[in-house]
Design an enzyme around this catalytic site. Structure first.
Site, PDB file in Angstrom:
ATOM      1  CB  SER B  24      -0.894  -0.009   1.234  1.00 24.00           C
ATOM      2  OG  SER B  24      -1.669   1.171   1.270  1.00 24.00           O
ATOM      3  CG  ASN B  72       6.616   8.002   2.746  1.00 25.09           C
ATOM      4  OD1 ASN B  72       5.525   8.517   3.009  1.00 25.09           O
ATOM      5  ND2 ASN B  72       6.949   6.782   3.154  1.00 25.09           N
ATOM      6  CB  CYS B 133      -3.894   7.020  11.216  1.00 24.60           C
ATOM      7  SG  CYS B 133      -3.992   6.212   9.630  1.00 24.60           S
ATOM      8  CB  ILE B 194       7.333  -3.278   9.971  1.00 26.82           C
ATOM      9  CG1 ILE B 194       8.481  -3.011   9.009  1.00 26.82           C
ATOM     10  CG2 ILE B 194       7.649  -4.313  11.000  1.00 26.82           C
ATOM     11  CD1 ILE B 194       9.771  -2.549   9.687  1.00 26.82           C
ATOM     12  CG  ASN B 195       3.135   1.667   8.232  1.00 24.33           C
ATOM     13  OD1 ASN B 195       3.738   2.271   7.358  1.00 24.33           O
ATOM     14  ND2 ASN B 195       1.848   1.826   8.457  1.00 24.33           N
ATOM     15  CB  THR B 269      10.919   1.247  -1.336  1.00 26.21           C
ATOM     16  OG1 THR B 269      10.138   1.725  -0.237  1.00 26.21           O
ATOM     17  CG2 THR B 269      11.903   2.314  -1.742  1.00 26.21           C
TER      18      THR B 269
END
Lengths: 258, 309
Positions: B24, B72, B133, B194-195, B269
């Site tokens: 995502s 980012n 978030c 992971i994020n 990426t």
């Protein structure tokens, strides 16, 4: 319009063109068919590709030029690539300049490494414009100026400015542009250069119908997926971010919010 | 000669043609890469995060290259769930691959509203909750920072959907296993780990943080060891499947994540540099499996975990 693709283009030549600036010619009729103002995303050893505009488009020989300034490891690597080798480029990408109107005086305003896409525009459309054509090319110093002779080989009115006066008039491109605009109220203006310069061009040319600016921004994917390279533009419900890579890099000055 | 290998894997009830999904945020909403990658070859696509209403995102610069990585700070710009369903989901539905919809929100209610809206859409194969978030009610600390809040949002979403529910873990915590346990108990069907890892770059010329959002999320090969460690820890802690993500570029990277306990992986990426990365990995997997003495990808899952032969 040419569909973007990964092109493993053969390197026809690489040469230094000013202090820290190089131009490379790639053999690819696919790339040579691009619109002036479009760009390629060049694969380098780093995490991201490097977006570079076309400096010339030779459709007869099927060659496309790219011109860059060495600013880091990626562009340094690029300047050391051997003639005859292959370069992995993704392109042509983005929305380039629209064709100029034949009967409107045309002014090309380039700052530093923003000069090359304007030469590509002159190369492709110069013969179709019947009205006078002017180029105003600027850089910080004379030894950083690129493509001045290329412009002079095609048109008579090429004005040069440098911040330190080491070549041409001392000052920025904005002085000559202000004169030109006063003489040609119905002219069309194409510009590329550092963002502060483009902001001043937009300000100076407010009210002029055809002003097109080629922008640069830190870029991720190059194809509109990651939403990294945005610029603030006028949307239907107020300002909104648009993608420089996909919606640009060329925008009409009146589209943008400064 | 490499024999043809069935690359199918399952993440709970979701069967994937192969273990490689697009991550995502790196693959847009599908159409952006359609001319450059064969979407039908992928195990699945996780669409960019969607919120109940459009989010504008952060000021540029939004990306900054670092050593072996990428920072980012996009700020989760998206057109909102309604525009997503109208403009992009029909394309994804026809793409010939599994569709995972990443869901974002600033309150528990916002997450639920997105998931409720997606209930009407048959094309959605799984929901991925981005719990990194900021939680407005808790002063902006992310949901994923705390087991109680992570469980709260997971349970609330669980209550409004029967769809496969994946929860994407943040590495920016002391013990990701505690968050994993909490969301598994709250009804998650799988975990994504992971994020991005929080980080910063400084622009020397401007004497300021390089990113418009000041700090950002680090991705790319630089974070692969961090991701492997989280997958390894979490896979031992919970009984639900784990999807590994973080710096994957090769079939060997995929094998490492699967040995650490992942049932599938996501690639992000690496796509920016080479849009064909995922297809190349899928092509290379059979040979890689053969070299590792595995008959199928499933043979590798958890091979490196304690207690395995």
């Amino acid at each position: 319009m040419t569909q973007p693709a990964i092109v493993k283009a053969k390197i026809h030549s690489v040469r230094p063109v000013a202090v820290g600036h190089f131009e490379m010619l790639l053999e690819s009729s696919q790339l040579a068919a691009a619109d002036p103002g479009q760009f390629v995303h060049v694969r380098t050893p780093g995490t991201l590709r490097r977006p570079i505009s076309f400096s010339r488009l030779d459709r007869v020989h099927g060659r496309a030029g790219i011109l860059w300034q060495v600013v880091g490891a990626g562009t340094g690597w690029l300047s050391q690539q051997p003639t005859g080798g292959r370069l992995d480029v993704l392109g042509p990408l983005g929305r380039g300049f629209p064709a100029p109107e034949a009967d409107r005086p045309w002014c090309l305003i380039g700052g530093g490494v923003g000069i090359p896409p304007l030469f590509a525009a002159l190369q492709i459309w110069g013969d179709s414009v019947r009205a006078p054509i002017t180029a105003v090319l600027g850089a910080r110093r004379g030894d950083l100026l690129v493509m001045v002779d290329d412009f002079r080989n095609r048109i008579g009115d090429v004005q040069v400015t440098t911040d330190d006066g080491s070549q041409g008039g001392q000052g920025t491109v904005l002085g000559p542009l202000a004169h030109w605009r006063a003489r040609h109220p119905n002219g069309q203006i194409y510009a590329c250069g550092p963002t502060p310069m483009l902001a001043e061009v937009a300000q100076l040319c407010r009210g002029v119908e055809r002003v097109y600016l080629a922008l640069e921004q830190r870029m991720g994917c190059g194809v509109g997926a990651c939403l990294a390279c945005v610029v603030l533009a006028q949307g239907k419900q107020g300002p909104e971010w648009r993608r420089v890579c996909h919606d640009g890099p060329v925008f009409a000055a009146k589209e943008l919010v400064w | 000669m490499v024999k043809p290998v069935n690359l199918e894997v399952a993440v709970g009830t979701v069967r994937l043609a192969n273990p490689v999904l697009a991550a995502s945020g790196t693959f847009g909403f599908g159409p952006e890469y359609a001319g450059l990658a064969n979407l039908a070859r992928l195990g699945g696509i996780a669409a960019k995060g969607v919120s109940p209403h459009p989010w504008p995102g952060n000021p540029p610069p939004r990306v900054w290259e670092t050593e072996s990585g990428l920072l980012n700070s996009i700020g989760l710009q998206n057109p909102g769930v309604e525009a997503f369903c109208r403009e992009y989901l029909p394309f994804l539905a026809r793409a010939g691959t599994r569709v995972v919809v990443n869901v974002i929100g600033r309150t528990v209610d916002e997450y639920c509203r997105v998931v409720e809206r997606l209930e009407a859409e048959a094309a959605v194969d799984a929901i991925e909750l981005n719990i990194s978030c900021p939680n407005i009610k808790e002063g902006g600390l992310s949901f994923g920072q705390d087991p109680v809040h992570a469980a709260e949002v997971t349970a609330a979403v669980r209550a409004v959907t029967q769809r496969p529910l994946w929860v994407k873990l943040s590495p920016n915590v002391t013990e990701p296993e505690r968050i994993a346990e909490a969301v598994a108990a709250a009804g998650a069907d799988a975990l994504t780990a992971i994020n991005t890892v929080l980080g910063m770059a400084i622009d020397l010329k401007r004497r300021r943080p390089a990113l418009g959002g000041l700090s950002g999320g680090l991705s790319g090969p630089a974070i692969k060891p961090i991701a492997l460690r989280v997958v390894y820890q979490v896979a031992q802690t919970v009984g639900i499947p784990v999807i590994g993500i973080g710096g994957i570029r090769t079939a060997e990277d995929v094998a490492e994540f699967m040995m650490a306990g992942a049932s599938a992986v996501m690639v992000g990426t690496a796509t920016f540099s080479d849009p064909s990365t995922m297809e190349r990995i899928i092509e290379d997997l059979p040979g890689c499996l053969q070299r590792l003495g595995a008959k199928s990808p499933s043979d590798l899952i958890g091979a490196a975990l304690p207690g395995r032969p």
